[in-house]
Design an enzyme around this catalytic site. Structure first.
Site, PDB file in Angstrom:
ATOM      1  N   GLY A  43       0.838  -1.198   0.000  1.00 15.36           N
ATOM      2  CA  GLY A  43       0.000   0.000   0.000  1.00 15.36           C
ATOM      3  C   GLY A  43       0.870   1.243   0.000  1.00 15.36           C
ATOM      4  O   GLY A  43       2.006   1.211   0.475  1.00 15.36           O
ATOM      5  N   GLN A  48       2.842   9.867   1.261  1.00 16.66           N
ATOM      6  CA  GLN A  48       4.152   9.213   1.220  1.00 16.66           C
ATOM      7  C   GLN A  48       4.938   9.542  -0.039  1.00 16.66           C
ATOM      8  O   GLN A  48       6.117   9.202  -0.133  1.00 16.66           O
ATOM      9  CB  GLN A  48       3.978   7.690   1.324  1.00 16.66           C
ATOM     10  CG  GLN A  48       3.418   7.239   2.660  1.00 16.66           C
ATOM     11  CD  GLN A  48       3.247   5.744   2.694  1.00 16.66           C
ATOM     12  OE1 GLN A  48       2.239   5.217   2.236  1.00 16.66           O
ATOM     13  NE2 GLN A  48       4.243   5.029   3.204  1.00 16.66           N
ATOM     14  N   CYS A  91       5.987  -0.114   7.123  1.00 14.44           N
ATOM     15  CA  CYS A  91       5.596   1.049   6.332  1.00 14.44           C
ATOM     16  C   CYS A  91       6.746   1.447   5.416  1.00 14.44           C
ATOM     17  O   CYS A  91       7.897   1.466   5.846  1.00 14.44           O
ATOM     18  CB  CYS A  91       5.257   2.197   7.277  1.00 14.44           C
ATOM     19  SG  CYS A  91       4.727   3.699   6.436  1.00 14.44           S
ATOM     20  N   LEU A  92       6.425   1.766   4.153  1.00  5.77           N
ATOM     21  CA  LEU A  92       7.480   2.146   3.200  1.00  5.77           C
ATOM     22  C   LEU A  92       8.159   3.455   3.599  1.00  5.77           C
ATOM     23  O   LEU A  92       9.253   3.742   3.122  1.00  5.77           O
ATOM     24  CB  LEU A  92       6.903   2.252   1.784  1.00  5.77           C
ATOM     25  CG  LEU A  92       6.400   0.938   1.174  1.00  5.77           C
ATOM     26  CD1 LEU A  92       5.880   1.171  -0.238  1.00  5.77           C
ATOM     27  CD2 LEU A  92       7.502  -0.124   1.168  1.00  5.77           C
ATOM     28  N   HIS A 133      -4.428   1.426   7.826  1.00  7.45           N
ATOM     29  CA  HIS A 133      -3.067   1.976   7.855  1.00  7.45           C
ATOM     30  C   HIS A 133      -2.950   3.130   6.846  1.00  7.45           C
ATOM     31  O   HIS A 133      -2.378   4.182   7.162  1.00  7.45           O
ATOM     32  CB  HIS A 133      -2.073   0.843   7.536  1.00  7.45           C
ATOM     33  CG  HIS A 133      -0.637   1.256   7.446  1.00  7.45           C
ATOM     34  ND1 HIS A 133       0.322   0.811   8.337  1.00  7.45           N
ATOM     35  CD2 HIS A 133       0.020   2.060   6.564  1.00  7.45           C
ATOM     36  CE1 HIS A 133       1.500   1.341   8.000  1.00  7.45           C
ATOM     37  NE2 HIS A 133       1.347   2.091   6.926  1.00  7.45           N
ATOM     38  N   GLU A 134      -3.517   2.941   5.652  1.00  4.62           N
ATOM     39  CA  GLU A 134      -3.414   3.966   4.597  1.00  4.62           C
ATOM     40  C   GLU A 134      -4.294   5.184   4.900  1.00  4.62           C
ATOM     41  O   GLU A 134      -3.874   6.320   4.672  1.00  4.62           O
ATOM     42  CB  GLU A 134      -3.765   3.382   3.225  1.00  4.62           C
ATOM     43  CG  GLU A 134      -2.867   2.225   2.751  1.00  4.62           C
ATOM     44  CD  GLU A 134      -1.383   2.527   2.826  1.00  4.62           C
ATOM     45  OE1 GLU A 134      -0.984   3.704   2.657  1.00  4.62           O
ATOM     46  OE2 GLU A 134      -0.605   1.591   3.066  1.00  4.62           O
ATOM     47  N   HIS A 137      -2.533   7.403   7.177  1.00  6.47           N
ATOM     48  CA  HIS A 137      -1.556   8.268   6.499  1.00  6.47           C
ATOM     49  C   HIS A 137      -2.203   9.579   6.053  1.00  6.47           C
ATOM     50  O   HIS A 137      -1.621  10.655   6.202  1.00  6.47           O
ATOM     51  CB  HIS A 137      -0.979   7.577   5.254  1.00  6.47           C
ATOM     52  CG  HIS A 137       0.221   6.720   5.530  1.00  6.47           C
ATOM     53  ND1 HIS A 137       1.380   7.215   6.107  1.00  6.47           N
ATOM     54  CD2 HIS A 137       0.456   5.408   5.300  1.00  6.47           C
ATOM     55  CE1 HIS A 137       2.271   6.228   6.215  1.00  6.47           C
ATOM     56  NE2 HIS A 137       1.736   5.127   5.740  1.00  6.47           N
TER      57      HIS A 137
END
Ligand code: ZN
Length: 193
Positions: A43, A48, A91-92, A133-134, A137
């Site tokens: 994701g 991000q 997380c990226l 989670h997204e 963000h």
């Protein structure tokens, strides 16, 4: 476009809904998928990639050869949260850091897709977790904000390392200061939200 890392200020930005889905949004979504696959993620939220838009992309198989698993969600809203489960997240924007996060097990996602159609999806398991989670963000929330106090203690050395790296990049002029980042986000917001 590139993936920004903690503690970049855009990761704390609360994004506003998009007014419409146009060709530029399609282009952004395509590029986000490519970046996500290159980083082996499942994701990626607009924050991000340093953009102030309420959208994220998802492919739970992280496989560009599985385009049926590709989802782009625009202006997502979560409701009807049920159950509570703990599971490990990463997380990226915080590469190689993992921690257990408690979240509702079932949610209902309301959003728009790339063709501008409104969709409602009841979700559970990994899909429900990834979507939460997204959406976090887009509200400027990171999974480290949801760690237990011992989880946060475990993560501390990695967080300090990320911070040192970030401020080093800033000192070298590779990342603009907070005021410049905020001004750019405000400008982009005015165009599309
Ligand atoms: Zn993330």
């Amino acid at each position: 476009m590139r993936i920004i890392q903690y503690p970049h200020p855009t990761l704390r930005h609360v994004s506003k809904p998009l007014r419409r889905v146009d060709a530029e949004i399609h282009r952004i979504v395509r590029e986000m998928f490519e970046l996500m696959y290159a980083a082996n993620g499942i994701g990626l939220a607009a924050n991000q990639v340093d953009l102030p838009y309420r959208l994220f992309v998802l492919n739970l198989e992280s496989d560009s050869a599985a385009p049926k698993q590709e989802f782009a969600f625009i202006n997502p809203v979560l409701r009807s949260r049920h159950g509570m489960v703990e599971a490990e997240e990463g997380c990226l924007s915080l590469p190689s850091l993992y921690g257990d996060v408690r979240r509702p097990d079932r949610v209902v996602l309301n959003a728009f897709d790339l063709s501008g159609e409104e969709i409602t999806m009841p979700l559970d398991g990994l899909f429900a977790r990834a979507v939460q989670h997204e959406v976090d963000h887009l509200d400027g929330i990171l999974f480290i904000d949801r760690l237990t106090s011992t989880g946060l203690l475990d993560a501390k050395p990695a967080l300090i390392e990320f911070e040192e790296q970030f401020y080093g990049q800033r000192d070298r002029g590779e990342i603009p200061d907070d005021a410049a980042v905020a001004a750019r986000l405000a400008e982009l917001e005015q165009l599309r939200t």
